[in-house]
Design a protein around this motif. Structure first.
Motif, PDB file in Angstrom:
ATOM      1  N   ASN A 275      19.551   6.223 -34.704  1.00  0.00           N
ATOM      2  CA  ASN A 275      18.550   7.235 -35.024  1.00  0.00           C
ATOM      3  C   ASN A 275      17.128   6.682 -35.092  1.00  0.00           C
ATOM      4  O   ASN A 275      16.224   7.380 -35.557  1.00  0.00           O
ATOM      5  CB  ASN A 275      18.899   7.899 -36.370  1.00  0.00           C
ATOM      6  CG  ASN A 275      20.193   8.669 -36.324  1.00  0.00           C
ATOM      7  OD1 ASN A 275      20.255   9.804 -35.878  1.00  0.00           O
ATOM      8  ND2 ASN A 275      21.265   8.026 -36.788  1.00  0.00           N
ATOM      9  N   VAL A 276      16.935   5.450 -34.621  1.00  0.00           N
ATOM     10  CA  VAL A 276      15.623   4.832 -34.746  1.00  0.00           C
ATOM     11  C   VAL A 276      14.570   5.527 -33.890  1.00  0.00           C
ATOM     12  O   VAL A 276      13.380   5.435 -34.145  1.00  0.00           O
ATOM     13  CB  VAL A 276      15.698   3.330 -34.404  1.00  0.00           C
ATOM     14  CG1 VAL A 276      15.927   3.133 -32.913  1.00  0.00           C
ATOM     15  CG2 VAL A 276      14.460   2.596 -34.884  1.00  0.00           C
ATOM     16  N   GLY A 277      15.004   6.277 -32.879  1.00  0.00           N
ATOM     17  CA  GLY A 277      14.066   7.088 -32.112  1.00  0.00           C
ATOM     18  C   GLY A 277      13.786   6.537 -30.731  1.00  0.00           C
ATOM     19  O   GLY A 277      14.059   7.180 -29.735  1.00  0.00           O
ATOM     20  N   ASN A 278      13.218   5.346 -30.646  1.00  0.00           N
ATOM     21  CA  ASN A 278      12.898   4.790 -29.340  1.00  0.00           C
ATOM     22  C   ASN A 278      12.872   3.268 -29.432  1.00  0.00           C
ATOM     23  O   ASN A 278      12.876   2.682 -30.519  1.00  0.00           O
ATOM     24  CB  ASN A 278      11.560   5.325 -28.815  1.00  0.00           C
ATOM     25  CG  ASN A 278      10.426   5.078 -29.803  1.00  0.00           C
ATOM     26  OD1 ASN A 278      10.106   3.926 -30.108  1.00  0.00           O
ATOM     27  ND2 ASN A 278       9.839   6.156 -30.303  1.00  0.00           N
ATOM     28  N   LYS A 280      10.531   1.172 -28.712  1.00  0.00           N
ATOM     29  CA  LYS A 280       9.318   0.584 -29.276  1.00  0.00           C
ATOM     30  C   LYS A 280       9.417   0.455 -30.797  1.00  0.00           C
ATOM     31  O   LYS A 280       9.071  -0.585 -31.367  1.00  0.00           O
ATOM     32  CB  LYS A 280       8.097   1.422 -28.903  1.00  0.00           C
ATOM     33  CG  LYS A 280       6.776   0.822 -29.405  1.00  0.00           C
ATOM     34  CD  LYS A 280       5.597   1.676 -29.055  1.00  0.00           C
ATOM     35  CE  LYS A 280       4.290   1.017 -29.510  1.00  0.00           C
ATOM     36  NZ  LYS A 280       4.301   0.662 -30.941  1.00  0.00           N
ATOM     37  N   ARG A 281       9.904   1.508 -31.455  1.00  0.00           N
ATOM     38  CA  ARG A 281      10.040   1.435 -32.916  1.00  0.00           C
ATOM     39  C   ARG A 281      11.054   0.364 -33.305  1.00  0.00           C
ATOM     40  O   ARG A 281      10.864  -0.381 -34.266  1.00  0.00           O
ATOM     41  CB  ARG A 281      10.468   2.791 -33.488  1.00  0.00           C
ATOM     42  CG  ARG A 281       9.297   3.747 -33.672  1.00  0.00           C
ATOM     43  CD  ARG A 281       9.773   5.142 -34.018  1.00  0.00           C
ATOM     44  NE  ARG A 281      10.519   5.209 -35.264  1.00  0.00           N
ATOM     45  CZ  ARG A 281       9.947   5.278 -36.475  1.00  0.00           C
ATOM     46  NH1 ARG A 281       8.633   5.247 -36.601  1.00  0.00           N
ATOM     47  NH2 ARG A 281      10.699   5.384 -37.552  1.00  0.00           N
ATOM     48  N   LEU A 282      12.149   0.261 -32.557  1.00  0.00           N
ATOM     49  CA  LEU A 282      13.143  -0.781 -32.850  1.00  0.00           C
ATOM     50  C   LEU A 282      12.539  -2.159 -32.634  1.00  0.00           C
ATOM     51  O   LEU A 282      12.756  -3.080 -33.439  1.00  0.00           O
ATOM     52  CB  LEU A 282      14.379  -0.587 -31.964  1.00  0.00           C
ATOM     53  CG  LEU A 282      15.480  -1.636 -32.120  1.00  0.00           C
ATOM     54  CD1 LEU A 282      15.989  -1.681 -33.557  1.00  0.00           C
ATOM     55  CD2 LEU A 282      16.635  -1.356 -31.158  1.00  0.00           C
ATOM     56  N   THR A 283      11.750  -2.315 -31.566  1.00  0.00           N
ATOM     57  CA  THR A 283      11.093  -3.602 -31.297  1.00  0.00           C
ATOM     58  C   THR A 283      10.136  -3.971 -32.423  1.00  0.00           C
ATOM     59  O   THR A 283      10.104  -5.116 -32.884  1.00  0.00           O
ATOM     60  CB  THR A 283      10.335  -3.537 -29.965  1.00  0.00           C
ATOM     61  OG1 THR A 283      11.240  -3.200 -28.924  1.00  0.00           O
ATOM     62  CG2 THR A 283       9.690  -4.878 -29.654  1.00  0.00           C
ATOM     63  N   ASP A 284       9.377  -2.992 -32.913  1.00  0.00           N
ATOM     64  CA  ASP A 284       8.449  -3.252 -34.016  1.00  0.00           C
ATOM     65  C   ASP A 284       9.190  -3.677 -35.276  1.00  0.00           C
ATOM     66  O   ASP A 284       8.738  -4.561 -36.014  1.00  0.00           O
ATOM     67  CB  ASP A 284       7.618  -1.994 -34.311  1.00  0.00           C
ATOM     68  CG  ASP A 284       6.652  -1.664 -33.186  1.00  0.00           C
ATOM     69  OD1 ASP A 284       6.346  -2.572 -32.389  1.00  0.00           O
ATOM     70  OD2 ASP A 284       6.216  -0.493 -33.089  1.00  0.00           O
ATOM     71  N   VAL A 285      10.350  -3.050 -35.510  1.00  0.00           N
ATOM     72  CA  VAL A 285      11.146  -3.419 -36.683  1.00  0.00           C
ATOM     73  C   VAL A 285      11.637  -4.857 -36.570  1.00  0.00           C
ATOM     74  O   VAL A 285      11.517  -5.665 -37.494  1.00  0.00           O
ATOM     75  CB  VAL A 285      12.350  -2.464 -36.854  1.00  0.00           C
ATOM     76  CG1 VAL A 285      13.332  -3.009 -37.883  1.00  0.00           C
ATOM     77  CG2 VAL A 285      11.875  -1.085 -37.259  1.00  0.00           C
ATOM     78  N   LEU A 286      12.186  -5.193 -35.409  1.00  0.00           N
ATOM     79  CA  LEU A 286      12.755  -6.524 -35.218  1.00  0.00           C
ATOM     80  C   LEU A 286      11.682  -7.608 -35.263  1.00  0.00           C
ATOM     81  O   LEU A 286      11.937  -8.725 -35.688  1.00  0.00           O
ATOM     82  CB  LEU A 286      13.513  -6.579 -33.888  1.00  0.00           C
ATOM     83  CG  LEU A 286      14.724  -5.633 -33.791  1.00  0.00           C
ATOM     84  CD1 LEU A 286      15.396  -5.778 -32.435  1.00  0.00           C
ATOM     85  CD2 LEU A 286      15.721  -5.897 -34.899  1.00  0.00           C
ATOM     86  N   LYS A 287      10.480  -7.286 -34.815  1.00  0.00           N
ATOM     87  CA  LYS A 287       9.395  -8.261 -34.891  1.00  0.00           C
ATOM     88  C   LYS A 287       9.017  -8.554 -36.339  1.00  0.00           C
ATOM     89  O   LYS A 287       8.614  -9.661 -36.684  1.00  0.00           O
ATOM     90  CB  LYS A 287       8.167  -7.736 -34.146  1.00  0.00           C
ATOM     91  CG  LYS A 287       8.276  -7.793 -32.632  1.00  0.00           C
ATOM     92  CD  LYS A 287       7.003  -7.246 -31.994  1.00  0.00           C
ATOM     93  CE  LYS A 287       7.074  -7.303 -30.465  1.00  0.00           C
ATOM     94  NZ  LYS A 287       5.849  -6.735 -29.845  1.00  0.00           N
ATOM     95  N   THR A 288       9.134  -7.543 -37.180  1.00  0.00           N
ATOM     96  CA  THR A 288       8.720  -7.669 -38.575  1.00  0.00           C
ATOM     97  C   THR A 288       9.765  -8.378 -39.423  1.00  0.00           C
ATOM     98  O   THR A 288       9.438  -9.101 -40.356  1.00  0.00           O
ATOM     99  CB  THR A 288       8.448  -6.282 -39.178  1.00  0.00           C
ATOM    100  OG1 THR A 288       7.543  -5.575 -38.331  1.00  0.00           O
ATOM    101  CG2 THR A 288       7.856  -6.390 -40.565  1.00  0.00           C
ATOM    102  N   MET A 289      11.030  -8.186 -39.086  1.00  0.00           N
ATOM    103  CA  MET A 289      12.110  -8.713 -39.921  1.00  0.00           C
ATOM    104  C   MET A 289      12.348 -10.184 -39.664  1.00  0.00           C
ATOM    105  O   MET A 289      11.899 -10.757 -38.675  1.00  0.00           O
ATOM    106  CB  MET A 289      13.402  -7.923 -39.666  1.00  0.00           C
ATOM    107  CG  MET A 289      13.346  -6.490 -40.119  1.00  0.00           C
ATOM    108  SD  MET A 289      14.931  -5.678 -39.876  1.00  0.00           S
ATOM    109  CE  MET A 289      15.981  -6.660 -40.954  1.00  0.00           C
ATOM    110  N   ARG A 290      13.129 -10.775 -40.597  1.00  0.00           N
ATOM    111  CA  ARG A 290      13.563 -12.164 -40.436  1.00  0.00           C
ATOM    112  C   ARG A 290      14.760 -12.157 -39.489  1.00  0.00           C
ATOM    113  O   ARG A 290      15.904 -11.959 -39.890  1.00  0.00           O
ATOM    114  CB  ARG A 290      13.932 -12.752 -41.796  1.00  0.00           C
ATOM    115  CG  ARG A 290      12.757 -12.803 -42.750  1.00  0.00           C
ATOM    116  CD  ARG A 290      13.131 -13.527 -44.021  1.00  0.00           C
ATOM    117  NE  ARG A 290      14.115 -12.801 -44.800  1.00  0.00           N
ATOM    118  CZ  ARG A 290      13.787 -11.868 -45.706  1.00  0.00           C
ATOM    119  NH1 ARG A 290      12.519 -11.561 -45.912  1.00  0.00           N
ATOM    120  NH2 ARG A 290      14.720 -11.253 -46.393  1.00  0.00           N
TER     121      ARG A 290
END
Length: 343
Positions: A275-278, A280-290
């Protein structure tokens, strides 16, 4: 709190038998009295426990202890039992023949008074919505002689007091390997406000299924106590109550992914990924996380959920063409150069 216990004294017992009218002793919401019943041609006396009607619950499970007291303590007639009863229902046990009690040579009367020792502990309550809850706040009957109970010790630093909770050992040990001693002091870092949550965690660990005011601290305590069944319960509730992932700001979405990673919430992680949407949003999340901490869980859940990353080729509309036939080559390149996925 200790279990409720004491001694009921039925003075002028012979007169009460003749009139078939026995003293009723109120103990909180419970009542203790006697009743005569004919059995096989002999009058038997039964002590009974009853509960006054209560609008807030349907049934209770109560563990009872009853003992006729004799001058010779070696022959006290003791009985302990567990019963499920409805409000205003009576439970009968520990019968004795009336004529044996009235014979003063048998030692059951003390100056004409019959004494019955009692003790009872409410173990569980079923509320009007049909949901059962256990009573962990009170010590069980014969607590000091029992080894099948665990005492949780939680210090409430804001109040300067210690909260004690008592649970059956067998079920707790089934879910966790931590509890090797009779008393388990909870780590001090949980003392500030977690004492409000720990009773809920123990209820869930024992299979109580209700809507709790859920907090992420439930997961933290469940992880500390190794209650995997509590973690799974919390995960289901998180999924049911989760907001639309597309409406979450990135910072909150990252927090949700991090929670799923920290507590191995694989189903919730799958829910977020779906349900993350797209991309790009998943990529932004993964860049931010450890990512190093996240990688194993993410890889597993992607495999388990049949979620795939697919490269694609896109062609803008061409006014002079109706269809195109194209031969394509894609290859995922690995840094070790030993693993290459080609198609």
């Amino acid at each position: 709190m200790n279990p409720i216990n004491g001694i009921c004294r039925f003075e002028n017992f012979r007169e009460q038998v003749e009139n078939n009218n026995f003293t009723t002793i109120s103990i909180g919401r419970m009542r203790v009295s006697l009743e005569i019943q004919m059995e096989d041609g002999t009058n038997q006396i039964y002590p009974f426990l009853s509960c006054q009607p209560q609008p807030e619950f349907k049934e209770i499970v109560i563990r009872c202890f009853l003992s006729y007291l004799n001058h010779d303590k070696m022959i006290n007639n003791e009985d302990m039992y567990c019963v499920c009863m409805k409000p205003d229902q009576m439970t009968f046990r520990s019968k004795m023949k009336v004529h044996e009690l009235l014979d003063e040579e048998n030692g059951w009367l003390d100056n004409g008074t019959l004494c019955i020792e009692y003790g009872f502990h409410i173990e569980a309550i079923q509320y009007m919505d049909g949901i059962w809850e256990f009573n962990f706040n009170d010590k069980c009957v014969n607590f000091d002689q029992r080894e099948d109970v665990i005492e949780f010790e939680i210090y409430k630093c804001s109040y300067g007091k210690t909260l004690y909770l008592y649970t059956p050992r067998e079920l707790v040990n089934f879910h966790s390997r931590l509890f090797t001693t009779r008393t388990y002091p909870l780590p001090e870092r949980f003392s500030e406000y977690y004492w409000l949550i720990i009773p809920d965690v123990l209820q869930i660990a024992h299979g109580v299924n209700k809507n709790y005011s859920f907090d992420r601290h439930h997961l933290e305590i469940a992880k500390e106590l190794e209650f995997q069944n509590v973690i799974r319960f919390c995960e289901r509730q998180i999924i049911q109550e989760s907001l639309d992932v597309n409406d979450l700001y990135l910072v909150y979405l990252v927090q949700e992914f991090q929670t799923a990673s920290n507590y191995n919430l694989n189903h919730y992680l799958a829910h977020l990924l779906k349900n993350v949407g797209n991309v790009k949003r998943l990529t932004d999340v993964l860049k931010t996380m450890r990512l190093k901490e996240m990688f194993v869980s993410l890889r597993k859940i992607v495999q388990d959920s049949n979620i795939c990353i697919r490269p694609y080729l896109h062609c803008p509309p061409l006014p002079g063409c109706k269809q195109l036939t194209i031969c394509c080559f894609f290859s995922f390149l690995n840094q070790s150069h030993r693993i290459t996925l080609e198609e």
